[in-house]
Each structure stands twice: as C-alpha cells, then as structure tokens.
Design an enzyme around this catalytic site. Structure first.
Site, mmCIF file in Angstrom:
data_model
loop_
_atom_site.group_PDB
_atom_site.id
_atom_site.type_symbol
_atom_site.label_atom_id
_atom_site.label_comp_id
_atom_site.label_asym_id
_atom_site.label_seq_id
_atom_site.Cartn_x
_atom_site.Cartn_y
_atom_site.Cartn_z
ATOM 1 N N ASP A 99 -112.337 -13.290 -75.663
ATOM 2 C CA ASP A 99 -111.396 -14.340 -76.066
ATOM 3 C C ASP A 99 -110.220 -13.687 -76.798
ATOM 4 O OD1 ASP A 99 -110.167 -16.703 -77.301
ATOM 5 O OD2 ASP A 99 -111.989 -17.714 -76.644
ATOM 6 N N SER A 158 -108.236 -22.050 -75.340
ATOM 7 C CA SER A 158 -109.440 -21.536 -74.681
ATOM 8 C C SER A 158 -110.132 -22.586 -73.821
ATOM 9 C CB SER A 158 -110.431 -21.013 -75.721
ATOM 10 O OG SER A 158 -109.889 -19.899 -76.374
ATOM 11 N N GLU A 217 -119.421 -13.947 -73.902
ATOM 12 C CA GLU A 217 -118.108 -13.999 -74.539
ATOM 13 C C GLU A 217 -118.054 -13.188 -75.832
ATOM 14 O OE1 GLU A 217 -114.685 -17.094 -76.081
ATOM 15 O OE2 GLU A 217 -116.746 -17.487 -76.653
ATOM 16 N N ASP A 225 -110.382 -13.080 -80.599
ATOM 17 C CA ASP A 225 -109.376 -14.121 -80.801
ATOM 18 C C ASP A 225 -109.179 -14.449 -82.281
ATOM 19 O OD1 ASP A 225 -107.795 -16.554 -79.880
ATOM 20 O OD2 ASP A 225 -109.468 -17.570 -80.853
ATOM 21 N N HIS A 278 -105.808 -14.375 -84.487
ATOM 22 C CA HIS A 278 -105.255 -15.512 -85.255
ATOM 23 C C HIS A 278 -104.986 -15.115 -86.705
ATOM 24 C CE1 HIS A 278 -105.403 -18.851 -82.453
ATOM 25 N NE2 HIS A 278 -106.634 -18.526 -82.088
ATOM 26 N N ASP A 319 -109.262 -15.083 -71.674
ATOM 27 C CA ASP A 319 -108.683 -16.410 -71.415
ATOM 28 C C ASP A 319 -107.193 -16.440 -71.730
ATOM 29 O OD1 ASP A 319 -109.284 -16.045 -74.088
ATOM 30 O OD2 ASP A 319 -110.312 -17.964 -74.332
ATOM 31 N N HIS A 320 -106.764 -15.551 -72.649
ATOM 32 C CA HIS A 320 -105.361 -15.457 -73.068
ATOM 33 C C HIS A 320 -105.279 -14.323 -74.066
ATOM 34 C CE1 HIS A 320 -106.793 -17.142 -76.794
ATOM 35 N NE2 HIS A 320 -107.372 -18.117 -76.099
HETATM 36 ZN ZN LIG Z 1 -107.745 -18.880 -80.224
#
Ligand SMILES: [Zn+2]
Length: 368
Positions: free
Chosen positions: A33, A74, A258, A263, A267, A305-306
C-alpha cells in the site's frame, strides 16, 4: 497381457492429461500500500542496494486513477484490482453505479480454490476488504466484518478483532464464526500449530502498530510511544505459515498479502517508518518467491494501489546504506506504480495498463 498393457497405457496417458488440466496455478497477489518507485528505491538503498524484486521476470506499470478522482484511495484502487472496475474513492466492491462486483477471490472460490488474506492493517481495511466486501463506504467496519463471515476465506491474518466482538449491535461475530467452523488464534505460534482449514489470526484489536529494530513507534499522536506495545513483525512468518497450510489443502489457492503500513509511513512523511515497512514487505516477497520457485505452478504479482507522500530521494550515501527522503504531500499521489510478475503467464503483466487490467489478467490465468 496385451490388453493389460494397453489398459495401463490408457491410464498413464489419461492420468497425465487429467493432471495437467486439473493443475490450475496458485495465485499470490502482493500489494504494497502506497509503494511507489521511491518507496522501493529507498528500501533498496537502505538495504545494501538490494531488493527481492530484482528476481522478478517481468515488470509493468499500472495507472491508478479512480472513477471520480485522478488521485485514488485504497478502496477504489483495491476494487479495480480485485474486481476489474473503476469506482469512486471510498467504495469497495461496487461499480460506479453501485452494482455489486464479484472479486477474483470469489471467482477463484467458485473454481475450487482455497483462499487467504494477510495484512499488516486491520483485516477489514480497504485493501483486504476489496476482495470480499461490497459496500459504499470503506470505514463501515462492522458491516464489512459481517460480510467477511459469509466470505468462506480459509485463512486470514490481520488486526480488527474489535469489529467482530465489541460491536454496536452487540453481536459477537467471533462466536458465530466459531459455530460455523472457524478457529481463532492470537499469536503466531498458535497460528502455525493450528490444523483447522478455517483460521482467523487476530494480530491486534484495532490496527497493528509497528515495531522496528526493537523500537516501538505509533502513528497516532494520542498514543504516546512509550505506552504502547509495538507489533512484532509478523508478515513474513505468517505468510510462510499460510502458504504451508494452503499447500496442505491440496487445491489451487489464491492469496492476497498486503504490506499495509508503507502507506502510513508515507502519510506521516516519516522516512524511517516507510522504509521499515517496505523492508518487512521485502522479506515477505523473499518467502513468497522461494515458495513459487519450488512449486513451479504459482504466479506471483507484486504491485501497489498508489504512491503515498510524493516521496523523493534527495541525497544519500551508498557505502553506508543511508538515504534522505523529502515529501511533496501528506496524501496519495497519481503516479503510475510498478507491477512485478513471476511464474506461469507472468509475461501478461508487462507493459503499461489501467489497474483494472490486473483483475483481467488474473482472470485470464484462472480461466485458462
Ligand atoms: Zn493511504
């Protein structure tokens, strides 16, 4: 005598044909992620210039935008990869009109596959939930837990126990699932020992916080670092245990693994957090590749996912494996993300394509 030989030949030939046809490939989908190229590169340079991803056979790039936003979340990206349709941010397992979609996990189950989900977030978080939930808002964890009870997934590993047994509706879904044949465990050695075909391994009541090199970190400001117990790094070990369990079920399997908190490091614009989570994911990729190389009938796809954080490497030193990241945003970005593939039909994943194609390519492998 001659008749017996012919009969024996017939059985040998037909057994051979049968065994080839019945051997649908195992599918291992790994999602980092928020794992863009900078997250991978930062982890690689922090790790003596090495990553397990260098062993993959084909590399592609995936376009991550969602139905309603150039910058995906997500849930929409998970739905695109699990179910083949672009949808709005925050939506799980529904198309942009709100119609329910069938995920690749569920399609695999129809074809006789065993299934598993592993995450370092709570198991109802957007990415894992994209493989079994159909709901218009990803943070509705209690209904998502309810949908999970009907998913028939053999093994799941992640946090989120509280959404099963401390619910507003007072139901205890853990008890309900136990009555339906699930067993629940709360540490890795019990998980490894348990022989049930249906196991839930809860790694935390809520989100599994993280621990790196013996130091505990929290991503929540309301929880002082010295007060909380960081999670053990469980991703690689629980993946190894789960692959063993799936193999023992003697059916083809689908598993999604995952690395959820790459992620969260992004952040937080927290380089050390982000890199530690990539390195845990990297160790897990090693376990998976070792399995796939031995098994020879397992396709492995590793993607994201990004990207999160708009991370860049602005300086560093190769000889001491140090890097310095800068971040452009506390949010996700719209950069394409890499796709690494290994095993039978891995060539399908080369090129540049929409994230919905991950679903279509996996489907074509399952339907072969
Ligand atoms: Zn995120």
């Amino acid at each position: 005598m001659k008749k017996n030989i012919i009969l024996a030949l017939f059985f040998i030939i037909s057994f051979d044909v049968f065994s080839q046809e019945s051997e649908s490939p195992n599918i291992i989908l790994m999602i980092g992620d928020g794992m863009g190229l900078t997250q991978i590169t930062s982890g690689m340079y922090s790790n003596n210039n090495k990553t397990a991803l260098e062993d993959f056979q084909y590399i592609g790039l995936s376009k991550t935008h969602s139905y309603d936003n150039l910058v995906t979340d997500s849930a929409a990206a998970g739905t695109a990869m699990s179910s083949g349709k672009k949808t709005q941010n925050y939506v799980l397992g529904l198309d942009h009109m709100g119609n329910p979609l069938k995920s690749i996990l569920s399609i695999c189950q129809d074809k006789g596959y065993s299934t598993a989900l592993i995450a370092t977030s709570n198991i109802l978080h957007a990415t894992p939930a994209a493989f079994f939930a159909n709901i218009d808002y990803r943070y509705n964890y209690e209904p998502i837990a309810d949908q999970m009870t009907k998913s028939g997934i053999n093994y799941f590993v992640g946090g989120g126990e509280q959404y099963f047994n401390s619910r507003k509706d007072k139901r205890n879904i853990i008890n309900e699932m136990t009555e339906n044949g699930y067993e629940f465990v709360y540490n890795i050695s019990d998980y490894e020992k348990n022989k049930s075909n249906y196991i839930g391994f809860f790694t935390a009541k809520g989100e599994p916080y993280y621990s790196y090199k013996g130091v505990n970190y929290s991503y929540r400001e309301d929880e002082p670092v010295e007060d909380f117990k960081g999670r053990e790094s469980y991703l690689a070990r629980s993946t190894e245990a789960t692959l063993k369990k799936l193999k023992e079920l003697s059916k083809p399997f689908f598993i999604m693994i995952e690395g959820s908190q790459i992620d969260w490091g992004g952040h937080d614009n927290d380089q050390e957090y982000m890199v530690s989570q990539f390195l845990e994911f990297n160790e897990t990729i090693k376990v998976v590749l070792e399995f796939a190389k031995k098994d020879k009938n397992t396709v492995v796809v590793v993607t994201a996912d990004h990207e999160t954080g708009g991370a860049a490497i602005v300086r560093g030193d190769l000889s001491s494996s140090t890097i310095k990241n800068r971040f452009a945003t506390p949010n996700h970005t719209a950069s394409m993300v890499p796709v690494f593939s290994f095993g039978p039909n891995a060539h399908l994943f080369k090129g540049i394509y929409e994230n919905t194609e991950i679903f279509n390519k996996l489907l074509s492998i399952v339907e072969k």
